[in-house]
Design a protein around this motif. Structure first.
Motif, PDB file in Angstrom:
ATOM      1  N   VAL A 173       0.854  -1.186   0.000  1.00 21.19           N
ATOM      2  CA  VAL A 173       0.000   0.000   0.000  1.00 21.19           C
ATOM      3  C   VAL A 173       0.889   1.234   0.000  1.00 21.19           C
ATOM      4  N   GLU A 174       0.272   2.385  -0.047  1.00 17.98           N
ATOM      5  CA  GLU A 174       1.016   3.642  -0.097  1.00 17.98           C
ATOM      6  C   GLU A 174       1.930   3.787   1.118  1.00 17.98           C
ATOM      7  N   ALA A 175       3.189   4.148   0.857  1.00 14.65           N
ATOM      8  CA  ALA A 175       4.186   4.434   1.905  1.00 14.65           C
ATOM      9  C   ALA A 175       4.526   3.220   2.763  1.00 14.65           C
ATOM     10  N   SER A 176       4.500   2.030   2.179  1.00 15.48           N
ATOM     11  CA  SER A 176       4.880   0.829   2.916  1.00 15.48           C
ATOM     12  C   SER A 176       6.316   0.439   2.587  1.00 15.48           C
ATOM     13  N   GLY A 177       6.827  -0.578   3.275  1.00 17.57           N
ATOM     14  CA  GLY A 177       8.176  -1.068   3.029  1.00 17.57           C
ATOM     15  C   GLY A 177       9.223  -0.388   3.893  1.00 17.57           C
ATOM     16  N   LEU A 178      10.427  -0.977   3.890  1.00 17.29           N
ATOM     17  CA  LEU A 178      11.497  -0.500   4.767  1.00 17.29           C
ATOM     18  C   LEU A 178      11.981   0.896   4.391  1.00 17.29           C
ATOM     19  N   LEU A 179      11.992   1.212   3.103  1.00 22.21           N
ATOM     20  CA  LEU A 179      12.476   2.530   2.683  1.00 22.21           C
ATOM     21  C   LEU A 179      11.632   3.643   3.296  1.00 22.21           C
ATOM     22  N   TYR A 180      10.312   3.453   3.332  1.00 23.05           N
ATOM     23  CA  TYR A 180       9.438   4.450   3.942  1.00 23.05           C
ATOM     24  C   TYR A 180       9.461   4.377   5.461  1.00 23.05           C
ATOM     25  N   ASP A 181       9.863   3.223   6.015  1.00 18.68           N
ATOM     26  CA  ASP A 181       9.874   3.059   7.462  1.00 18.68           C
ATOM     27  C   ASP A 181      11.127   3.672   8.084  1.00 18.68           C
ATOM     28  N   LEU A 182      12.302   3.257   7.634  1.00 18.69           N
ATOM     29  CA  LEU A 182      13.553   3.733   8.229  1.00 18.69           C
ATOM     30  C   LEU A 182      14.303   4.727   7.350  1.00 18.69           C
ATOM     31  N   GLY A 183      13.972   4.768   6.074  1.00 18.91           N
ATOM     32  CA  GLY A 183      14.611   5.734   5.191  1.00 18.91           C
ATOM     33  C   GLY A 183      14.487   7.175   5.665  1.00 18.91           C
ATOM     34  N   PRO A 184      13.305   7.604   6.137  1.00 16.87           N
ATOM     35  CA  PRO A 184      13.188   8.993   6.611  1.00 16.87           C
ATOM     36  C   PRO A 184      14.129   9.317   7.764  1.00 16.87           C
ATOM     37  N   HIS A 185      14.392   8.352   8.652  1.00 13.95           N
ATOM     38  CA  HIS A 185      15.330   8.601   9.750  1.00 13.95           C
ATOM     39  C   HIS A 185      16.731   8.884   9.212  1.00 13.95           C
ATOM     40  N   LEU A 186      17.223   7.963   8.387  1.00 12.50           N
ATOM     41  CA  LEU A 186      18.596   8.067   7.902  1.00 12.50           C
ATOM     42  C   LEU A 186      18.769   9.266   6.980  1.00 12.50           C
ATOM     43  N   LEU A 187      17.837   9.454   6.072  1.00 16.28           N
ATOM     44  CA  LEU A 187      17.956  10.566   5.134  1.00 16.28           C
ATOM     45  C   LEU A 187      17.857  11.912   5.841  1.00 16.28           C
ATOM     46  N   ASP A 188      16.999  12.017   6.831  1.00 13.01           N
ATOM     47  CA  ASP A 188      16.900  13.288   7.552  1.00 13.01           C
ATOM     48  C   ASP A 188      18.198  13.605   8.276  1.00 13.01           C
ATOM     49  N   GLN A 189      18.835  12.593   8.860  1.00 12.27           N
ATOM     50  CA  GLN A 189      20.112  12.839   9.521  1.00 12.27           C
ATOM     51  C   GLN A 189      21.146  13.347   8.519  1.00 12.27           C
ATOM     52  N   VAL A 190      21.187  12.728   7.347  1.00  9.82           N
ATOM     53  CA  VAL A 190      22.141  13.157   6.316  1.00  9.82           C
ATOM     54  C   VAL A 190      21.820  14.575   5.833  1.00  9.82           C
ATOM     55  N   ILE A 191      20.552  14.823   5.550  1.00  6.62           N
ATOM     56  CA  ILE A 191      20.146  16.138   5.047  1.00  6.62           C
ATOM     57  C   ILE A 191      20.416  17.225   6.074  1.00  6.62           C
ATOM     58  N   SER A 192      20.218  16.910   7.361  1.00  7.58           N
ATOM     59  CA  SER A 192      20.476  17.910   8.398  1.00  7.58           C
ATOM     60  C   SER A 192      21.951  18.278   8.470  1.00  7.58           C
ATOM     61  N   LEU A 193      22.824  17.352   8.075  1.00  9.66           N
ATOM     62  CA  LEU A 193      24.261  17.606   8.089  1.00  9.66           C
ATOM     63  C   LEU A 193      24.772  18.249   6.807  1.00  9.66           C
ATOM     64  N   PHE A 194      24.297  17.741   5.675  1.00  9.54           N
ATOM     65  CA  PHE A 194      24.925  18.099   4.398  1.00  9.54           C
ATOM     66  C   PHE A 194      23.994  18.786   3.401  1.00  9.54           C
ATOM     67  N   GLY A 195      22.699  18.800   3.667  1.00 13.24           N
ATOM     68  CA  GLY A 195      21.779  19.438   2.743  1.00 13.24           C
ATOM     69  C   GLY A 195      21.399  18.548   1.576  1.00 13.24           C
ATOM     70  N   LYS A 196      21.038  19.171   0.460  1.00 16.74           N
ATOM     71  CA  LYS A 196      20.586  18.446  -0.719  1.00 16.74           C
ATOM     72  C   LYS A 196      21.779  17.882  -1.489  1.00 16.74           C
ATOM     73  N   PRO A 197      21.740  16.589  -1.837  1.00 21.53           N
ATOM     74  CA  PRO A 197      22.870  16.009  -2.578  1.00 21.53           C
ATOM     75  C   PRO A 197      22.898  16.479  -4.025  1.00 21.53           C
ATOM     76  N   LEU A 198      24.083  16.424  -4.598  1.00 19.09           N
ATOM     77  CA  LEU A 198      24.207  16.729  -6.027  1.00 19.09           C
ATOM     78  C   LEU A 198      23.526  15.660  -6.870  1.00 19.09           C
ATOM     79  N   SER A 199      23.632  14.420  -6.409  1.00 20.34           N
ATOM     80  CA  SER A 199      23.003  13.290  -7.090  1.00 20.34           C
ATOM     81  C   SER A 199      22.889  12.137  -6.109  1.00 20.34           C
TER      82      SER A 199
END
Length: 341
Positions: A173-199
């Motif tokens: 269903v919408e927003a299911s799976g591990l990427l939607y479950d734990l991905g926001p944690h890890l990506l937010d930590q990275v974004i808070s440190l480094f901002g938007k990636p080049l790629s």
């Protein structure tokens, strides 16, 4: 926490499962600027055992119709976040939304426009910015001892080889799976440190027998000055690897993912306990540096004390004093655009 309380904000929770009981209610109750007034409990009425004066509504609609509630915590299943956020904003409530904020960036943008039109604020519950392990990593980065960064790894591993009972996580269903479950944690930590990636480059995997959703992901993010960041999560890691591995031209820092707050709260520890948020010394990080002559030095980095209370203080200050909330709309849009790509 030194908080100047000049207003009490009535708050309501849309659910009282683990998220409500562990990650929200204790902090809303402990912070002097909030009054945890109500919760939605469709069947079992458990919240009153922890908060005798709380009102237990039978439906989301009942809670949203409570005129006294100003802040609504949307901690319902992932696929309902957009629907409930929209309903709460239309009821003229400020909202604190669990991760993932929405399933798509388009949904997020629509909610941003709605919030602006009704004059209410959206807050994103990215609590892992206040984990003891992550704040320890930030302290090392801020020290400059690593020199120019070369490579950064963030991992969030578990071992769960069976299909879990929660349909919103395990069904396609919408927003299911591990990427939607734990991905926001890890990506937010990275974004808070480094901002938007080049790629970025993303890999998903399905490894458990019978799984209908991803249970593995790895994302490589490229940043300026040849800094490469890797975020990885798997549900089939028997021996979890360090949660944080940072390499710079002058040193390396290794840290386990060890924030203890969730474990302590599940065990019933109060926020006022002197031991709250303090990791075992055995979980301290290891910083290894090298000087110009090639001599290596190892230094144990004591873990910072973890606390999610500053997140709620930031919400309070934003509502009462218009201070900027640290997790921005742009941060969330970057995160969602990576996840939904």
């Amino acid at each position: 926490m030194d908080t100047n309380i000049n207003k009490t904000i009535n708050a309501g929770l849309l659910a009282y499962g683990m998220s409500g009981k562990v990650f929200h209610a204790p902090f809303l109750h402990a912070h002097g600027g909030f009054n945890l007034k109500a919760v939605v409990e469709r069947s079992h009425k458990n919240a009153v055992n922890d908060y005798p004066n709380i009102i237990s509504y039978n439906s989301v609609e009942e809670l949203l119709n409570d005129k006294e509630i100003e802040l609504v915590v949307i901690n319902t299943p992932n696929n309902l976040h957009y629907e409930h956020a929209k309903a709460a904003l239309n009821a003229h409530k400020h909202i604190l939304v669990e991760k993932p904020f929405t399933a798509t960036s388009e949904q997020a943008k629509e909610l941003f426009e709605l919030a602006d039109s009704v004059g209410r604020q959206i807050f994103f519950y990215q609590n892992r910015r206040w984990d003891s392990d992550f704040t320890s990593v930030k302290k090392v980065l801020d020290s400059g001892k690593l020199g120019k960064l070369v490579e950064v790894h963030l991992r969030y591993d578990r071992y769960r080889n069976v299909i879990g009972p929660k349909a919103f996580k395990e069904k396609p269903v919408e927003a299911s799976g591990l990427l939607y479950d734990l991905g926001p944690h890890l990506l937010d930590q990275v974004i808070s440190l480094f901002g938007k990636p080049l790629s970025f480059h993303k890999i998903l995997g399905k490894n458990r027998a019978g799984t209908l959703v991803d249970d593995y992901f790895s994302i490589q993010l490229s940043y300026p000055d040849s800094v490469n960041v890797f975020v990885t999560s798997s549900m089939l890691v028997v021996n979890p690897q360090p949660g944080f591995v940072l390499h710079g031209v002058n040193g390396s820092f290794i840290k386990q993912r060890t924030d203890i707050q969730e474990e302590q709260l599940l065990a019933g520890m109060k926020l006022t306990d002197p031991a709250y948020g303090i990791e075992s010394p055995s979980k301290d990080g290891l910083l290894t540096t090298i000087d110009a002559e090639g001599n290596k030095t190892e230094e144990i980095i004591k873990s910072e004390t973890g606390s999610y209370l500053p997140l709620f203080e930031a919400i309070y200050q934003s509502i009462t004093n218009n201070k900027p909330y640290p997790v921005t709309r742009e941060d969330v849009l970057i995160q969602l655009e990576i996840i939904e790509s």
